[in-house]
Design a protein around this motif. Sequence first.
Motif, PDB file in Angstrom:
ATOM      1  N   GLY A  58      34.373  35.484  30.168  1.00  0.00           N
ATOM      2  CA  GLY A  58      35.167  34.354  30.243  1.00  0.00           C
ATOM      3  C   GLY A  58      36.071  34.022  31.454  1.00  0.00           C
ATOM      4  N   ASN A  59      36.536  35.415  32.039  1.00  0.00           N
ATOM      5  CA  ASN A  59      37.687  35.221  32.990  1.00  0.00           C
ATOM      6  C   ASN A  59      36.845  35.529  34.357  1.00  0.00           C
ATOM      7  N   ARG A  60      35.432  35.429  34.403  1.00  0.00           N
ATOM      8  CA  ARG A  60      34.946  35.814  35.510  1.00  0.00           C
ATOM      9  C   ARG A  60      34.849  34.669  36.539  1.00  0.00           C
ATOM     10  N   THR A  61      34.912  34.837  37.602  1.00  0.00           N
ATOM     11  CA  THR A  61      34.716  33.715  38.544  1.00  0.00           C
ATOM     12  C   THR A  61      34.276  34.177  39.739  1.00  0.00           C
ATOM     13  N   THR A  62      33.501  33.055  40.566  1.00  0.00           N
ATOM     14  CA  THR A  62      33.146  33.516  42.007  1.00  0.00           C
ATOM     15  C   THR A  62      33.615  32.332  42.927  1.00  0.00           C
ATOM     16  N   ILE A  63      34.247  32.858  44.026  1.00  0.00           N
ATOM     17  CA  ILE A  63      34.942  31.884  44.929  1.00  0.00           C
ATOM     18  C   ILE A  63      34.622  32.422  46.124  1.00  0.00           C
ATOM     19  N   ASN A  64      34.075  31.574  46.958  1.00  0.00           N
ATOM     20  CA  ASN A  64      33.639  31.849  48.446  1.00  0.00           C
ATOM     21  C   ASN A  64      32.773  32.982  48.455  1.00  0.00           C
ATOM     22  N   GLY A  65      31.967  33.312  47.732  1.00  0.00           N
ATOM     23  CA  GLY A  65      30.899  34.280  47.680  1.00  0.00           C
ATOM     24  C   GLY A  65      31.313  35.737  47.027  1.00  0.00           C
ATOM     25  N   HIS A  66      32.565  35.734  46.628  1.00  0.00           N
ATOM     26  CA  HIS A  66      33.216  36.888  45.856  1.00  0.00           C
ATOM     27  C   HIS A  66      33.314  36.712  44.341  1.00  0.00           C
ATOM     28  N   THR A  67      32.524  37.543  43.731  1.00  0.00           N
ATOM     29  CA  THR A  67      32.528  37.601  42.406  1.00  0.00           C
ATOM     30  C   THR A  67      33.335  38.564  41.682  1.00  0.00           C
ATOM     31  N   PHE A  68      34.442  38.140  40.796  1.00  0.00           N
ATOM     32  CA  PHE A  68      35.363  38.958  40.275  1.00  0.00           C
ATOM     33  C   PHE A  68      35.889  38.400  38.864  1.00  0.00           C
ATOM     34  N   THR A  69      36.723  39.274  38.384  1.00  0.00           N
ATOM     35  CA  THR A  69      37.356  38.804  37.185  1.00  0.00           C
ATOM     36  C   THR A  69      38.753  38.728  37.310  1.00  0.00           C
ATOM     37  N   ASP A 117      44.126  45.664  38.157  1.00  0.00           N
ATOM     38  CA  ASP A 117      43.380  44.817  37.270  1.00  0.00           C
ATOM     39  C   ASP A 117      41.890  44.846  37.540  1.00  0.00           C
ATOM     40  N   SER A 118      41.246  44.362  38.731  1.00  0.00           N
ATOM     41  CA  SER A 118      39.884  44.493  38.861  1.00  0.00           C
ATOM     42  C   SER A 118      39.094  45.842  38.674  1.00  0.00           C
ATOM     43  N   CYS A 119      39.917  46.916  38.975  1.00  0.00           N
ATOM     44  CA  CYS A 119      39.464  48.313  39.063  1.00  0.00           C
ATOM     45  C   CYS A 119      39.234  48.685  37.434  1.00  0.00           C
ATOM     46  N   PHE A 120      40.348  48.129  36.559  1.00  0.00           N
ATOM     47  CA  PHE A 120      40.097  48.398  35.229  1.00  0.00           C
ATOM     48  C   PHE A 120      38.900  47.396  34.780  1.00  0.00           C
ATOM     49  N   HIS A 121      38.797  46.282  35.149  1.00  0.00           N
ATOM     50  CA  HIS A 121      37.711  45.468  34.780  1.00  0.00           C
ATOM     51  C   HIS A 121      36.297  46.145  34.997  1.00  0.00           C
ATOM     52  N   ALA A 122      36.337  46.412  36.135  1.00  0.00           N
ATOM     53  CA  ALA A 122      35.063  47.061  36.846  1.00  0.00           C
ATOM     54  C   ALA A 122      34.791  48.193  35.742  1.00  0.00           C
ATOM     55  N   GLU A 179      27.598  45.681  32.401  1.00  0.00           N
ATOM     56  CA  GLU A 179      26.961  44.789  33.448  1.00  0.00           C
ATOM     57  C   GLU A 179      27.445  45.435  34.858  1.00  0.00           C
ATOM     58  N   PRO A 180      26.806  46.686  35.117  1.00  0.00           N
ATOM     59  CA  PRO A 180      27.037  47.311  36.181  1.00  0.00           C
ATOM     60  C   PRO A 180      27.045  46.571  37.743  1.00  0.00           C
ATOM     61  N   ASP A 181      25.940  45.816  37.724  1.00  0.00           N
ATOM     62  CA  ASP A 181      25.987  44.897  38.870  1.00  0.00           C
ATOM     63  C   ASP A 181      27.359  44.201  38.829  1.00  0.00           C
ATOM     64  N   ILE A 182      27.681  43.476  38.091  1.00  0.00           N
ATOM     65  CA  ILE A 182      29.000  42.736  38.128  1.00  0.00           C
ATOM     66  C   ILE A 182      30.254  43.609  38.652  1.00  0.00           C
ATOM     67  N   ALA A 183      30.238  44.934  37.725  1.00  0.00           N
ATOM     68  CA  ALA A 183      31.272  45.918  38.161  1.00  0.00           C
ATOM     69  C   ALA A 183      31.266  46.403  39.867  1.00  0.00           C
ATOM     70  N   LYS A 184      30.035  46.414  40.196  1.00  0.00           N
ATOM     71  CA  LYS A 184      29.884  46.569  41.806  1.00  0.00           C
ATOM     72  C   LYS A 184      30.709  45.483  42.535  1.00  0.00           C
ATOM     73  N   GLU A 185      30.064  44.146  42.042  1.00  0.00           N
ATOM     74  CA  GLU A 185      30.656  43.055  42.886  1.00  0.00           C
ATOM     75  C   GLU A 185      32.166  43.037  42.763  1.00  0.00           C
ATOM     76  N   GLU A 186      32.559  43.269  41.664  1.00  0.00           N
ATOM     77  CA  GLU A 186      34.219  43.183  41.381  1.00  0.00           C
ATOM     78  C   GLU A 186      34.795  44.263  42.450  1.00  0.00           C
ATOM     79  N   LEU A 187      34.201  45.569  42.674  1.00  0.00           N
ATOM     80  CA  LEU A 187      34.901  46.444  43.299  1.00  0.00           C
ATOM     81  C   LEU A 187      34.619  46.220  44.945  1.00  0.00           C
ATOM     82  N   ARG A 188      33.487  45.340  45.247  1.00  0.00           N
ATOM     83  CA  ARG A 188      33.271  45.055  46.401  1.00  0.00           C
ATOM     84  C   ARG A 188      34.533  43.973  47.010  1.00  0.00           C
TER      85      ARG A 188
END
Length: 559
Positions: free
Chosen positions: A132-143, A165-170, A177-186
């Motif tokens: 629910g806290n996930r968002t995508t802004i200007n090509g960046h997906t993160f929580t 926070d995002s490191c913990f989320h990942a 959702e490992p692909d989401i975790a990767k995007e979070e860290l990118r």
Amino acid sequence: MDKISRGMQAYQTSGADLTTDSAGKKRKSVSPFRKGDSVSISRIPASPDKVGGKKIESESKDVKVESVDEKPAYKIGARPKLEGSTILKYLDDQSVDPAKEKQAMEKACVIKPGVSPRNARVIEKAYSILRGNRTTINGHTFTTPSKVVEDDSHLDYEGKQWLWDSCFHAMIQSDREPDIAKEELRAVVANQHEDGFVPHMNYFRGDAQKVPDWAKEHFEAFLQTPDGQKVPENKREEFVNTYWSYPDHSDITQPPVIGMAVEEVYKKTGDKEFVKEMLPKLKGYYNYLHDKRDPDGDNLVSIIHPWESGWDNSQRWDETIGLSGDKRKDIDVKKMRLFSEYKMMGWDLDRVFESDQFNVEPVDFNVLYARNMECVSELCDAVGDKEGAKLYRERANATKEAIFEKMWDGDKYVDLCGNAEKKSGVKSAAMFYPMMLDGEKHGTKLVERHLMNPNEFNVKYGVPTTAADHKKFDPAQYWRGNVWQNVNVFVYEGLEKLQQQKPGYMPAKLMADKIKDSSFELLDKSGFSEYFNPEKGDGHGVQTFGWNGMVRFMEPGYG
């Protein structure tokens, strides 16, 4: 497998009607048991319903799984048939509406072997909140930490990303959702500088220089001080109306936990290409900390503002920032005065350290620095970078030795403050972090003198950030004696490490069990609040706080 080692396995509701979803349709649940598992089927009085045509009140009985009937249409697991005439009858729905899956999972969770019903409910809720806290802004997906803000918050969380926070989320999302975790860290390293600096906040809408309404008055007040008078007349309007130096990120960093986050993703995926992609970023960041944040060369890194600690308003910083009061507004004045000073200096680290206004070597920050360099070393090994593995292992060992030698005051681990490295007298939960490190020798003293002490850290719920006997202990005020779940998890990890070093050491086991139980109890009882009162258990701050899902690492068998 015997029932003791598996723990209690149960299917239990949280008081909801299991027979239908919100649309009135029958729904099903599934469970990943294996043939031969010993299962305790439990029901609670708050949730009477019908299973196998019989009304179940409060009862519990032990049965064995006879066979497993796969239900691939609902991708959570399988449903078991139990021995004899006892069948745990799941309510079927062959066409689960994906849009209602989140709601269904919150109404009922399926318990995996060895995990209590309560803990499973909490973990499933954690995954739901992160989605629910996930968002995508200007090509960046993160929580973002939360999409719901409390009334007195300075922050609009929407569109902003925080480093730790995002490191913990990942780390939490790496399971499902490992692909989401990767995007979070990118996204975390999207605004990394050439010297390796990683900002504590990314503003992906490009509004980092916009001054929040609450901050403007602090800048205006600073300009009236003797130091503020040094701001040239033609720069004063710009000073008041500009926040950070860059449009897309902040000028400070945060606890360096990205190494363990990348390693967690690698452990779950085995994706060496992702490791190769992230390693240059990781090396750059930890090199930055080594080269730029250790002005005295003692292998301990310094922070320059309380916000960098992650423990923003802790009593640990009161003396260094010259705090006399203890209200949140008093602390804000001091933090923003420091912010204004650095802003006037252009955030130049040489000038910042020379001014010696806030040069603190925190225990926890340095433990995490060492632990994460170990992670970088292991990641280097994984992709055949032997030279890198050796370098970061050596640096991690040097930092560990410095922690053991310089931060131990004979009774506990403490922060070192100022160029003179004055030992802090504040007893904080950070004192337990070194127990996570190989070679730590004072764990039993820390547990018996402090963690088990009811006047300090052995309170009803979890581990307060500040000892309960501190004169300014405030269990309801932000970082001044609350329970934070990330802190609980790190202390728990330290206790697990101590048990490995000293098998059979019961105080460590008892306290680890208590921390785990109280952590899940708080989240189940008081919701996913940002932080909690350790005495009453009530929650404070935002109510959908993502990193609470870190408690999932106290249940390693659940994914």
